[in-house]
Design a protein around this motif. Structure first.
Motif, short mmCIF file in Angstrom:
data_model
loop_
_atom_site.label_atom_id
_atom_site.label_comp_id
_atom_site.label_asym_id
_atom_site.label_seq_id
_atom_site.Cartn_x
_atom_site.Cartn_y
_atom_site.Cartn_z
N SER A 137 5.72 1.26 -0.82
CA SER A 137 5.11 0.11 -0.56
C SER A 137 4.33 0.20 0.79
CB SER A 137 5.61 -1.16 -0.75
OG SER A 137 6.70 -1.28 -0.06
N CYS A 151 0.56 4.50 1.87
CA CYS A 151 1.46 4.36 0.65
C CYS A 151 1.77 5.59 -0.03
CB CYS A 151 0.78 3.47 -0.26
SG CYS A 151 0.98 1.64 0.21
N CYS A 167 -2.94 1.82 -0.11
CA CYS A 167 -1.95 1.21 -1.34
C CYS A 167 -2.87 0.97 -2.37
CB CYS A 167 -1.31 0.19 -0.55
SG CYS A 167 -0.20 0.60 0.50
#
Length: 185
Positions: A137, A151, A167
């Motif tokens: 994450s 990420c 991400c």
């Protein structure tokens, strides 16, 4: 250029652990970091489970791997190896005996080299392609006061090419903070 060296250098530490700690014989350089194949390797965990029929060894609970200046910590490390056949199999004292295919680490992965630190949730190192991936994450790379966050980090260890991805949702961009070096220090 400095960013690529930072990414590749951090990942070289994890690759060093994968190649050295698992008895894979290699020599050479990854992004300027020399493999420390001649240095002792210390692996500690709360539990080791070998599943020979599945060709895996699983280290769980406070996994710590140290070789030279490189430290790898995680909650779990799974080593996938090629099973030896025939007479070769009986001469092996350790699972895989150096025929490592892939290493996977999970559970708050932490990699520290002499000057750099990388953290994430999961990591893989493919021995055949020499590609290392660190995901989570939030994958954080630091060197001194310089910080890079994303990420997914992918590094081709042969070429040193590194790619850090965002991400993908919300503020899924790669973030970087670079602090200029002061003259005379």
């Amino acid at each position: 250029m400095r960013t690529t060296r930072l990414l590749a250098g951090l990942c070289a530490g994890l690759a060093l652990m994968a190649t050295g700690a698992l008895a894979q014989e290699r020599t050479g350089n990854f992004s300027g970091l020399q493999l420390q194949g001649d240095k002792p390797i210390q692996i500690e965990s709360d539990k080791l489970e070998v599943r020979d029929t599945e060709s895996i060894a699983i280290f769980t609970g406070n996994v710590s791997v140290v070789q030279g200046d490189t430290l790898l910590k995680s909650g779990k490390m799974t080593v996938h190896y090629k099973k030896k056949e025939g007479a070769e199999a009986s001469s092996t004292t350790m699972p895989g005996g150096g025929n490592i295919e892939r290493m996977e680490v999970d559970g708050k992965v932490y990699v520290k080299t002499k000057t750099q630190v990388a953290t994430g949730d999961r990591g893989t190192f493919d021995m055949a392609t020499e590609i290392m991936t660190l995901t989570g994450s939030e994958v954080v790379l630091t060197e001194g006061q310089n910080v890079i966050v994303g990420c997914k980090l992918t590094v081709e260890m042969k070429s040193g090419a590194a790619k850090l991805e965002g991400c993908g949702s919300g503020s899924g961009r790669v973030k970087m903070l670079l602090t200029p070096e002061k003259q005379g220090q």
